[in-house]
Design an enzyme around this catalytic site. Structure first.
Site, PDB file in Angstrom:
ATOM      1  N   CYS A   1     -33.805  46.889  82.195  1.00  0.00           N
ATOM      2  CA  CYS A   1     -34.493  45.718  82.749  1.00  0.00           C
ATOM      3  C   CYS A   1     -35.658  45.304  81.851  1.00  0.00           C
ATOM      4  CB  CYS A   1     -35.002  46.025  84.155  1.00  0.00           C
ATOM      5  SG  CYS A   1     -35.879  44.621  84.904  1.00  0.00           S
TER       6      CYS A   1
ATOM      7  N   PRO B   1     -25.168  44.502  88.396  1.00  0.00           N
ATOM      8  CA  PRO B   1     -26.247  44.409  89.385  1.00  0.00           C
ATOM      9  C   PRO B   1     -27.129  43.208  89.039  1.00  0.00           C
ATOM     10  CG  PRO B   1     -26.683  46.180  87.818  1.00  0.00           C
ATOM     11  CD  PRO B   1     -25.321  45.653  87.493  1.00  0.00           C
TER      12      PRO B   1
ATOM     13  N   LYS C   1     -27.200  52.164  82.642  1.00  0.00           N
ATOM     14  CA  LYS C   1     -27.090  50.835  82.039  1.00  0.00           C
ATOM     15  C   LYS C   1     -28.318  50.622  81.164  1.00  0.00           C
ATOM     16  CE  LYS C   1     -25.975  46.021  83.190  1.00  0.00           C
ATOM     17  NZ  LYS C   1     -27.035  45.248  82.493  1.00  0.00           N
TER      18      LYS C   1
END
Length: 312
Positions: free
Chosen positions: A105, A21, A143
């Site tokens: 992130c 992504p 993730k």
């Protein structure tokens, strides 16, 4: 090595080389392009669970899909287990049978909100998030990174917690949060997690060629790999992993351009395809002059004309 399907819950991927992504890039046309070249599973851009709850139009625009792209995963982020579960159960995500939870992130705004990589410091909350999302009936994947910094590596314990909470697959980016996207990938941390859990582990970080991918697989023992920034410069990298003959850059660009123009308005198409063409041309002779002409283009047709002149 790279043509092995992976089971994610009741679903099976095309192979074990995935497209990561990528915020601002992995929209439907780009995913379709990469899938066409051999990506085993593609992920949407990161989508806010809160944005879905409050009906953000920008959030909904990120979720366009079509059956012809095949099995696709959506990546969402947030920190409230109830809101994340509601997102999984929402109509907007009904086309995506696999939901990936972003816990890696490093962007400061996301981190300060207790989302993304901040969840590495709150494993109990991360467990609750996964457990709630699993109740939605979706196949849930996670993730995450190996830690906040080198002094706080949490890979193995975190992997165990996520698998124990019901995650069907884990993708591990082998860098710490503070490294962002720079520095060496810690393959040892990924390898330890592979040995510690029973679910498939996908290794992520530093893959810019077939050789990079082979080394990452060999060094980690992972079930597969994930390609991130390299796909922006060269979507045909997936063809290399599948042993498929490459096409010209012009043909790649024209495919990407056509799908983008069919879905988006002229302004977005112009800006986005200028950006993508600049990635594609990196390293070529005359790239600087090409980019100067490219970014002077004000319409989709002008962008296409410049590209066709460069790549005859």
């Amino acid at each position: 090595m790279f043509n092995k399907p992976i089971k994610i819950g009741q679903y099976e991927t095309r192979n074990n080389v995935f497209l990561a992504p990528l915020a601002g890039y992995t929209n439907y046309p780009f995913r379709l392009l990469c899938a066409g070249y051999g990506a085993g599973l593609c992920f949407t851009e990161m989508v806010s669970a809160k944005g879905l709850k409050y009906g953000s139009e920008n959030t909904k625009e990120l979720l366009y899909t079509h059956p012809k792209e095949g099995l696709t995963a959506v990546q969402i982020f947030g920190s409230d287990p109830a809101i994340l579960r509601a997102a999984c159960e929402s109509e907007e995500l009904s086309a995506f049978p696999i939901v990936d939870i972003n816990m890696g992130c490093p962007v400061p705004k996301i981190y300060r909100n207790g989302e993304g990589s901040a969840l590495l410091e709150n494993p109990k909350l991360a467990e609750k998030i996964v457990a709630e999302c699993v109740k939605s009936g979706k196949a849930v994947t996670v993730k995450f990174r190996i830690g906040i910094d080198e002094k706080r590596l949490i890979t193995t314990e975190f992997a165990k917690r996520m698998a124990g909470a019901g995650a069907s697959l884990l993708t591990i980016h082998g860098r710490t949060k503070d490294k962002i996207y720079a520095g060496e990938v810690n393959v040892g941390e990924i390898a330890k997690a592979v040995q510690a859990v029973d679910v498939p582990v996908i290794a992520n970080g530093g893959v810019f060629s077939l050789q990079d991918g082979k080394k990452l697989m060999e060094d980690t023992g992972a079930a597969g790999i994930m390609v991130a920034r390299a796909a922006l410069f060269d979507p045909q990298i997936f063809a290399d992993f599948q042993g498929v003959e490459r096409e010209s850059k012009r043909k790649t660009f024209e495919k990407h351009f056509a799908e983008t123009r069919a879905l988006f308005d002229e302004r977005f198409t112009t800006v986005f395809m200028r950006k993508m063409a600049a990635y594609y041309v990196k390293g070529e002779r005359g790239a600087a002059a090409f980019k100067e002409r490219l970014f002077a283009s004000q319409t989709p047709d002008e962008v296409l004309s410049v590209v066709r002149q460069i790549w005859q």
